[in-house]
Each structure stands twice: as C-alpha cells, then as structure tokens.
Enzyme design. Structure first.
Site, PDB file in Angstrom:
ATOM      1  N   GLU A 162       0.695  -1.106   0.004  1.00  0.00           N
ATOM      2  CA  GLU A 162      -0.127   0.098   0.015  1.00  0.00           C
ATOM      3  C   GLU A 162       0.938   0.935   0.177  1.00  0.00           C
ATOM      4  O   GLU A 162       0.649   2.105   0.887  1.00  0.00           O
ATOM      5  CB  GLU A 162      -0.832   0.163   1.189  1.00  0.00           C
ATOM      6  CG  GLU A 162      -1.909  -1.212   1.318  1.00  0.00           C
ATOM      7  CD  GLU A 162      -2.831  -1.320   2.167  1.00  0.00           C
ATOM      8  OE1 GLU A 162      -3.021  -0.521   3.093  1.00  0.00           O
ATOM      9  OE2 GLU A 162      -3.318  -2.360   2.495  1.00  0.00           O
ATOM     10  N   ASN A 203       1.977  -5.253  -3.136  1.00  0.00           N
ATOM     11  CA  ASN A 203       0.599  -5.527  -2.762  1.00  0.00           C
ATOM     12  C   ASN A 203      -0.142  -4.282  -2.403  1.00  0.00           C
ATOM     13  O   ASN A 203       0.357  -3.275  -1.719  1.00  0.00           O
ATOM     14  CB  ASN A 203       0.713  -6.536  -1.458  1.00  0.00           C
ATOM     15  CG  ASN A 203      -0.649  -6.762  -1.165  1.00  0.00           C
ATOM     16  OD1 ASN A 203      -1.263  -7.704  -1.822  1.00  0.00           O
ATOM     17  ND2 ASN A 203      -1.403  -6.614   0.157  1.00  0.00           N
ATOM     18  N   HIS A 239     -10.441  -6.511  -1.603  1.00  0.00           N
ATOM     19  CA  HIS A 239     -11.586  -6.165  -0.676  1.00  0.00           C
ATOM     20  C   HIS A 239     -12.623  -5.589  -1.259  1.00  0.00           C
ATOM     21  O   HIS A 239     -12.720  -4.265  -1.436  1.00  0.00           O
ATOM     22  CB  HIS A 239     -10.896  -5.218   0.501  1.00  0.00           C
ATOM     23  CG  HIS A 239      -9.723  -5.828   1.220  1.00  0.00           C
ATOM     24  ND1 HIS A 239      -9.973  -6.989   1.982  1.00  0.00           N
ATOM     25  CD2 HIS A 239      -8.643  -5.366   1.532  1.00  0.00           C
ATOM     26  CE1 HIS A 239      -8.984  -7.329   2.780  1.00  0.00           C
ATOM     27  NE2 HIS A 239      -8.045  -6.520   2.322  1.00  0.00           N
ATOM     28  N   GLU A 268      -6.102 -10.828  -0.705  1.00  0.00           N
ATOM     29  CA  GLU A 268      -6.919 -10.611   0.305  1.00  0.00           C
ATOM     30  C   GLU A 268      -8.331 -10.517   0.179  1.00  0.00           C
ATOM     31  O   GLU A 268      -9.005  -9.810   0.641  1.00  0.00           O
ATOM     32  CB  GLU A 268      -6.382  -9.129   1.192  1.00  0.00           C
ATOM     33  CG  GLU A 268      -4.865  -9.094   1.277  1.00  0.00           C
ATOM     34  CD  GLU A 268      -4.496  -7.865   2.032  1.00  0.00           C
ATOM     35  OE1 GLU A 268      -5.356  -7.090   2.368  1.00  0.00           O
ATOM     36  OE2 GLU A 268      -3.412  -7.537   2.252  1.00  0.00           O
ATOM     37  N   ASP A 270     -12.117 -10.714   0.143  1.00  0.00           N
ATOM     38  CA  ASP A 270     -13.616 -10.747   0.813  1.00  0.00           C
ATOM     39  C   ASP A 270     -14.219 -10.121   0.236  1.00  0.00           C
ATOM     40  O   ASP A 270     -14.077  -9.145  -0.678  1.00  0.00           O
ATOM     41  CB  ASP A 270     -13.269 -10.394   2.282  1.00  0.00           C
ATOM     42  CG  ASP A 270     -12.602  -9.253   2.645  1.00  0.00           C
ATOM     43  OD1 ASP A 270     -12.001  -9.145   3.328  1.00  0.00           O
ATOM     44  OD2 ASP A 270     -12.584  -8.159   1.811  1.00  0.00           O
TER      45      ASP A 270
HETATM   46  O1  G3I Z   1      -3.289  -8.520  19.130  1.00  0.00           O
HETATM   47  C1  G3I Z   1      -3.935  -7.199  19.686  1.00  0.00           C
HETATM   48  C2  G3I Z   1      -4.521  -7.423  21.260  1.00  0.00           C
HETATM   49  O2  G3I Z   1      -3.287  -8.041  22.020  1.00  0.00           O
HETATM   50  C3  G3I Z   1      -4.879  -5.923  21.597  1.00  0.00           C
HETATM   51  O3  G3I Z   1      -5.452  -5.957  22.811  1.00  0.00           O
HETATM   52  C4  G3I Z   1      -5.815  -5.468  20.580  1.00  0.00           C
HETATM   53  C5  G3I Z   1      -6.427  -4.086  20.836  1.00  0.00           C
HETATM   54  O4  G3I Z   1      -5.590  -3.075  20.745  1.00  0.00           O
HETATM   55  O5  G3I Z   1      -5.195  -5.394  19.230  1.00  0.00           O
HETATM   56  C6  G3I Z   1      -4.733  -6.266  18.980  1.00  0.00           C
HETATM   57  O6  G3I Z   1      -4.160  -6.650  17.442  1.00  0.00           O
HETATM   58  C7  G3I Z   1      -5.036  -5.894  16.447  1.00  0.00           C
HETATM   59  C8  G3I Z   1      -4.707  -6.940  15.350  1.00  0.00           C
HETATM   60  O7  G3I Z   1      -5.494  -6.665  14.274  1.00  0.00           O
HETATM   61  C9  G3I Z   1      -5.423  -8.289  15.725  1.00  0.00           C
HETATM   62  O8  G3I Z   1      -6.616  -8.390  16.133  1.00  0.00           O
HETATM   63  C10 G3I Z   1      -4.631  -4.718  16.105  1.00  0.00           C
HETATM   64  O9  G3I Z   1      -4.849  -3.602  17.206  1.00  0.00           O
HETATM   65  C11 G3I Z   1      -5.298  -4.178  14.660  1.00  0.00           C
HETATM   66  O10 G3I Z   1      -5.046  -2.933  14.146  1.00  0.00           O
HETATM   67  C12 G3I Z   1      -5.171  -5.374  13.540  1.00  0.00           C
HETATM   68  O11 G3I Z   1      -5.824  -5.122  12.633  1.00  0.00           O
HETATM   69  C13 G3I Z   1      -5.356  -5.519  11.545  1.00  0.00           C
HETATM   70  C14 G3I Z   1      -4.924  -4.628  10.252  1.00  0.00           C
HETATM   71  O12 G3I Z   1      -4.651  -5.273   9.161  1.00  0.00           O
HETATM   72  C15 G3I Z   1      -3.989  -3.528  10.659  1.00  0.00           C
HETATM   73  O13 G3I Z   1      -2.831  -4.273  11.042  1.00  0.00           O
HETATM   74  C16 G3I Z   1      -6.593  -6.878  10.966  1.00  0.00           C
HETATM   75  O14 G3I Z   1      -6.486  -7.832  11.672  1.00  0.00           O
HETATM   76  C17 G3I Z   1      -6.107  -6.927   9.619  1.00  0.00           C
HETATM   77  O15 G3I Z   1      -6.954  -7.908   8.827  1.00  0.00           O
HETATM   78  C18 G3I Z   1      -5.810  -5.983   8.403  1.00  0.00           C
HETATM   79  O16 G3I Z   1      -5.501  -6.553   7.392  1.00  0.00           O
HETATM   80  C19 G3I Z   1      -4.975  -5.588   6.670  1.00  0.00           C
HETATM   81  C20 G3I Z   1      -3.812  -6.158   5.481  1.00  0.00           C
HETATM   82  O17 G3I Z   1      -2.737  -6.374   6.642  1.00  0.00           O
HETATM   83  C21 G3I Z   1      -3.192  -5.209   4.582  1.00  0.00           C
HETATM   84  N1  G3I Z   1      -4.366  -4.795   3.731  1.00  0.00           N
HETATM   85  C22 G3I Z   1      -5.671  -4.358   4.451  1.00  0.00           C
HETATM   86  C23 G3I Z   1      -6.147  -5.378   5.419  1.00  0.00           C
HETATM   87  C24 G3I Z   1      -7.164  -4.804   6.076  1.00  0.00           C
HETATM   88  O18 G3I Z   1      -7.007  -3.751   6.818  1.00  0.00           O
END
Ligand code: G3I
Length: 354
Positions: A162, A203, A239, A268, A270
């Site tokens: 990105e 990506n 997405h 990715e 969905d």
């Molecule tokens: O693991 C921590 C947990 O310990 C904590 O209590 C909680 C609350 O702060 O956060 C948890 O981490 C979160 C993680 O997902 C696991 O659930 C992060 O805050 C949250 O930002 C993270 O979101 C991910 C997001 O990328 C940002 O990294 C999503 O799961 C994930 O599906 C999403 O995937 C992205 C791709 O990497 C790139 N393309 C877009 C796609 C969708 O946004």
C-alpha cells in the site's frame, strides 16, 4: 490432478450455465454442500487464507478448516513490524516460527505479509531519531534480518504494501520521508539480496477498482524492472463488495497485471454484503449474490495464463474472523464460512468454479 465425477461435471456445467444466465437467480439456486474435500484440490493454483495464530492454536474447528481447505497461508498480522520487530534490537520470532512450523508440518505455502508498510509500526520506529544513514541501516536491517530468518520457509514476500495514494502518487509515508523516494526500489533490492530464491510481490488495495492507480503502479514497477530490480508479482487485495467494483473492472485488473508479466495474487479476497453499513440479516438471496460474484471472479481468474496464476487468498476463514465488522463497526458476512463454521453458498459455488 483431481478426477471429477460425472455428477460433479453435471453440476459444473449447470453452474456455468447458471452463472451465465444468473442475473435474477432465485435464492434456492445454490444448494448446500459439504466441505469434506479441500478447496485447493479443485484448483490448479494455491487456494490460501489469512491466518490468526491465536485462533489456529485455540480453535480446533478453525484449525481443521485451515488444514483441510487451504494450501497457502498468509499471516494476517504476526509478520508485520509491530509484531515481529517490537524493539530496535528485538525480533519476536516465536509466534512467527510457530506459524512457519505449521506450514511445513502440513505442506502449506507460506506467503510473508508484509515487510514494509506504513501501518502497524512499533513505536521505536515511529519515534526513531537518526540521520539518513541511520534510517537506511534501520530499513535494510529490518528487511534483511527477517528475510534471512525465514529463508527456505517463506515462498514469497509482500515486500511493500500500500505505497500509493488513490490518485496514483506515492503515499508520503514515514519510509518515503526517512529513507527517500527510492525506498521501494531499495526494499525489493535488499529483499532479493537476502534471499535470491524468494518471490517478491508488491501488494495494494483498490487496484481492482481504480484503473488510474493501477496504471501508476504498473508504470512505476515496470520502470524498476527495466532498471534490473527483481519484482515477480502484484497482489490485488480484492476487498470488494456485492455492489462495487463491477466484475469487468476486476477482470481488467487481472488482465493488466498478467499482460505486464507479473504473477497475479488475489491476495486478501473478501466480499462485503453490507457496503453501506445498514442493519442487515444474512438473507439467503444476499449470500447467493455473494456466491455468484465470487464465482465470476474465480472463473475470470482462471482465464489468465496459468503461469501468472499465483493463487487466491481469502482474508480469513469465517465471517466471525473477518476484520470488516470491527473496522467498519457494522454487521457483515464477507467470507466463505459463516459464524458457526458452516460453508456458505460462496463456498459451495467456489468449489465448482475453481
Ligand atoms: O493483538 C492485539 C491485542 O493484543 C490487543 O488487545 C488489541 C486491541 O488493541 O489489538 C490487537 O491487535 C489488533 C490486530 O488486528 C489483531 O486483532 C490490532 O490492533 C489491529 O490493528 C489489527 O488489525 C489488522 C489490520 O490489518 C491492521 O494491521 C487486521 O486484523 C487485518 O485483517 C488487517 O489486514 C490488512 C492487511 O494487513 C493489509 N491490507 C488491508 C487489510 C485490512 O485492513
């Protein structure tokens, strides 16, 4: 090579006819199905899924679906900098190595996501104080330490994720600011230096619906390639939703990438069924619409030359694992399995479309 039964051949033929004529399908058109055979056994390319290690280690049904249905694994989060490189001199290998071991144990391809992104950076990087040489060292050692660690375990890397704005300009990310406009070239070069055998992907999001952005990305990457930088493939994140983009736009995107001689990864995938964040219930007709769109996406992916079909990766196993409801604060049902881990119409029609 999977031998299909006469009945399956009939179903495939009927579904092909069905989808060709299926603008006004009635909700009963896609019968339920069982999921005893893995999705990847129907495909001539890897069928993957984004995996959350906690769920893999704590939810038996989730784990069994991951093992049975998919032969390519993308870590949803634990290979991102915030997880893998939490402090300047600390790499947190444990969880990532557990996922790598799972992949080797079950013969799954491991797709590394992602080395360089502007999101989910640890605070030590965000707050790093150093001159340009210090930043170059930070950037290079981050990449090469990780790539070296996973050599022969990771098949391909999303080297950069990105990096472009929707208008086709480069995002002014921390990496662009601190390492310079050549950071993307450097990322691919440093990754290739550390592991000449790993496949290198760029990506990005919305490339399937924003032709101007996609053109800018292709011009940029082709220029790097023409200057000797190894870039093997492009991830179309996909997405998407049941309203937008049009299937024709998605087909154009797949063809553009393949025509430019890049591996095409639907990286990715969905399909949101609630893009306007309304109060909805997962009616069967809504899920049939989702299934038919997925069928069209896959059938068109199957039309690109096989040598460019890197594979299709779904961004999660079931609707309750999806990032979408939490991110957009809405109900949504974007994936192949429902919240009780039952195959949805999208799963059933996907089997016949692969
Ligand atoms: O693991 C921590 C947990 O310990 C904590 O209590 C909680 C609350 O702060 O956060 C948890 O981490 C979160 C993680 O997902 C696991 O659930 C992060 O805050 C949250 O930002 C993270 O979101 C991910 C997001 O990328 C940002 O990294 C999503 O799961 C994930 O599906 C999403 O995937 C992205 C791709 O990497 C790139 N393309 C877009 C796609 C969708 O946004």
């Amino acid at each position: 090579m999977k031998i299909i039964s006469y009945n399956q051949l009939i179903i495939i033929s009927l579904n092909t006819i069905l989808m060709a004529l299926c603008s006004g399908c009635s909700p009963s058109d896609i019968p339920g199905c069982e999921d005893s055979t893995g999705l990847y056994e129907y495909a001539s390319y890897p069928v993957g899924v984004a995996i959350d290690l906690f769920d893999l280690q704590n939810d038996t049904i989730y784990r069994n679906i991951a093992i049975r249905q998919f032969n390519s694994i993308t870590p949803e989060n634990i290979f991102k900098a915030a997880w893998l490189h939490p402090e300047e001199n600390t790499f947190a290998w444990t969880e990532a190595d557990q996922l790598a071991y799972f992949c080797s144990q079950y013969g799954k391809r491991l797709h590394g996501h992602t080395l360089i992104w502007h999101e989910d950076l640890p605070s030590w990087i965000v707050n790093f104080q150093g001159n340009s040489a210090d930043w170059e060292e930070l950037f290079k050692s981050h990449i090469q330490t990780i790539v070296t660690h996973f050599k022969d375990k990771v098949k391909a890397w999303d080297v950069v994720n990105e990096a472009f704005n929707e208008d086709g300009t480069l995002r002014n990310t921390i990496w662009k600011q601190k390492v310079g406009s050549a950071y993307i070239e450097k990322a691919f070069r440093y990754t290739h230096e550390a592991d000449p055998d790993v496949l290198l992907f760029y990506n990005d999001v919305n490339l399937e619906q924003n032709a101007g952005k996609r053109k800018a990305v292709l011009v940029f990457l082709n220029d790097l390639r023409n200057r000797g930088i190894t870039i093997d493939g492009i991830g179309l994140q996909m997405h998407v939703n049941i309203i937008y983009p049009e299937i024709s736009q998605m087909v154009d995107a797949m063809k553009d990438v393949a025509d430019n001689k890049y591996l095409v990864h639907l990286s990715e995938l969905d399909i949101s069924v609630n893009p306007y964040s309304k109060q909805i219930t997962p009616s069967h007709s809504l899920l049939v619409d989702q299934a038919i769109l997925l069928g069209k996406i896959i059938q068109n992916y199957n039309q690109i030359p096989s040598k460019f079909r890197y594979g299709v990766t779904f961004w999660g196993i079931s609707d309750k694992n999806s990032w979408i409801p939490g991110h957009f604060n809405r109900t949504d049902y974007p994936l192949l399995y429902d919240g009780t881990y039952s195959p949805k119409p999208a799963y059933c029609l996907l089997k016949e479309s692969l």
